[in-house]
Design a protein around this motif. Sequence first.
Motif, PDB file in Angstrom:
ATOM      1  N   ASP A 200       8.068   0.545   0.952  1.00 19.21           N
ATOM      2  CA  ASP A 200       8.855   0.039   0.021  1.00 19.21           C
ATOM      3  C   ASP A 200       8.056  -1.157  -0.777  1.00 19.21           C
ATOM      4  OD1 ASP A 200      10.914  -1.157  -1.696  1.00 19.21           O
ATOM      5  OD2 ASP A 200      12.300  -2.106   0.223  1.00 19.21           O
ATOM      6  N   ILE A 201       7.677  -0.813  -1.836  1.00 16.84           N
ATOM      7  CA  ILE A 201       7.160  -1.970  -2.649  1.00 16.84           C
ATOM      8  C   ILE A 201       8.413  -2.556  -3.213  1.00 16.84           C
ATOM      9  CG2 ILE A 201       5.689  -2.584  -4.508  1.00 16.84           C
ATOM     10  CD1 ILE A 201       3.963  -0.129  -4.043  1.00 16.84           C
ATOM     11  N   VAL A 202       8.776  -3.794  -2.630  1.00 17.20           N
ATOM     12  CA  VAL A 202      10.041  -4.487  -3.043  1.00 17.20           C
ATOM     13  C   VAL A 202      10.355  -4.827  -4.343  1.00 17.20           C
ATOM     14  CG1 VAL A 202      11.396  -6.342  -2.346  1.00 17.20           C
ATOM     15  CG2 VAL A 202       9.988  -5.232  -0.602  1.00 17.20           C
ATOM     16  N   GLY A 203      11.257  -4.126  -4.945  1.00 18.20           N
ATOM     17  CA  GLY A 203      11.622  -4.278  -6.389  1.00 18.20           C
ATOM     18  C   GLY A 203      10.710  -3.368  -7.288  1.00 18.20           C
ATOM     19  N   LEU A 204      10.044  -2.440  -6.951  1.00 18.48           N
ATOM     20  CA  LEU A 204       9.238  -1.677  -7.544  1.00 18.48           C
ATOM     21  C   LEU A 204       9.464   0.020  -7.323  1.00 18.48           C
ATOM     22  CD1 LEU A 204       7.497  -0.781  -9.889  1.00 18.48           C
ATOM     23  CD2 LEU A 204       5.514  -1.140  -8.572  1.00 18.48           C
ATOM     24  N   ASP A 205       9.129   0.331  -5.756  1.00 19.97           N
ATOM     25  CA  ASP A 205       8.964   1.617  -5.573  1.00 19.97           C
ATOM     26  C   ASP A 205       9.373   1.912  -3.788  1.00 19.97           C
ATOM     27  OD1 ASP A 205       7.545   4.493  -5.991  1.00 19.97           O
ATOM     28  OD2 ASP A 205       6.607   3.677  -4.150  1.00 19.97           O
ATOM     29  N   HIS A 213      -0.934   1.524   4.362  1.00 20.70           N
ATOM     30  CA  HIS A 213      -0.756   0.501   3.289  1.00 20.70           C
ATOM     31  C   HIS A 213      -0.989  -0.773   3.635  1.00 20.70           C
ATOM     32  CE1 HIS A 213       1.328   3.619   0.563  1.00 20.70           C
ATOM     33  NE2 HIS A 213       1.560   3.975   1.763  1.00 20.70           N
ATOM     34  N   VAL A 214      -1.513  -1.689   2.479  1.00 20.25           N
ATOM     35  CA  VAL A 214      -1.513  -3.239   2.692  1.00 20.25           C
ATOM     36  C   VAL A 214      -0.220  -3.787   2.946  1.00 20.25           C
ATOM     37  CG1 VAL A 214      -4.029  -3.040   1.536  1.00 20.25           C
ATOM     38  CG2 VAL A 214      -1.942  -3.416   0.232  1.00 20.25           C
ATOM     39  N   ALA A 215      -0.283  -5.094   2.992  1.00 18.95           N
ATOM     40  CA  ALA A 215       0.877  -6.022   3.151  1.00 18.95           C
ATOM     41  C   ALA A 215       1.586  -6.206   1.870  1.00 18.95           C
ATOM     42  CB  ALA A 215       0.712  -6.786   4.031  1.00 18.95           C
ATOM     43  N   SER A 216       0.932  -6.445   0.698  1.00 14.84           N
ATOM     44  CA  SER A 216       1.305  -6.690  -0.644  1.00 14.84           C
ATOM     45  C   SER A 216       0.482  -6.371  -1.511  1.00 14.84           C
ATOM     46  CB  SER A 216       1.351  -8.368  -0.648  1.00 14.84           C
ATOM     47  OG  SER A 216       0.242  -8.814  -0.864  1.00 14.84           O
ATOM     48  N   THR A 217       1.266  -6.283  -2.854  1.00  8.08           N
ATOM     49  CA  THR A 217       0.393  -5.655  -3.971  1.00  8.08           C
ATOM     50  C   THR A 217      -0.826  -6.515  -4.360  1.00  8.08           C
ATOM     51  OG1 THR A 217       1.998  -6.945  -5.515  1.00  8.08           O
ATOM     52  CG2 THR A 217       2.480  -4.638  -4.919  1.00  8.08           C
TER      53      THR A 217
END
Length: 244
Positions: A200-205, A213-217
């Motif tokens: 979950d990319i919070v608020g996007l995808d 995955h990395v921890a944040s965009t």
Amino acid sequence: MSFDLHGRTQRLELSDQNLRAFEAVVLESTPEGIVLSKSAFYPGGGGQPADHGVLLWQGVETRIVGVRKGDDLHLIPAEGDPIPPAGTVVEAAVADERRSALMRTHSGLHVLCGVVFRDYGSLVTGGNMEPYSARMDFNLPEVPPGFKEAVEDACNAEIAADRRIDVRVLPRAEAFAIPDIIRTATNLVPEDVEDVRIIDIVGLDTQADGGTHVASTKQIGRIKVAKIESKGKGFRRLRITISD
């Protein structure tokens, strides 16, 4: 079977994507593959290649150049390297630079997927990646004017927003109740999978995904849309690169 088991091997990378070193016992060993009791080597899937690394045992090093999936996870040793016999305790290390690059690249693809779905309503039809470069295919009938620049700018805006990237595991029914949880044109989650891992990319995808995955965009770096190719009527391939 627990979601973090593959055959006899406990998959450590599913719960700790930053783990690079671990200790394990060799359960089975041949020149074609080594089965460990535990492993943090991502075995490949969803377009993300398998990890590389080494096993250290009794003063000897065995290079790992891939992973073969089957009833068990088989770590593939480099040709000619010594093989630890069954019962050996090994110190294992995942190649950090390669894994970290693939994590940034994979998360970058999820940002791309989220932007193209949000702004153009297009689903993914395929994808592949190597460290810092990747391609993703979409069912996009038309390429609007300025599409390449608009997508690149939107992706980098989402990266700059430093959106948190969360990982969770949900029962299948609960996972599939999330709207648009499958962002591919074909549902690739096997029917016998009872627990679904969600990225979950919070608020996007938000989508089902088994990769690392990395921890944040913001940790992705910068996305460049290098090229857009036509792959037949209604299908477009976007090639991207990742940089600092």
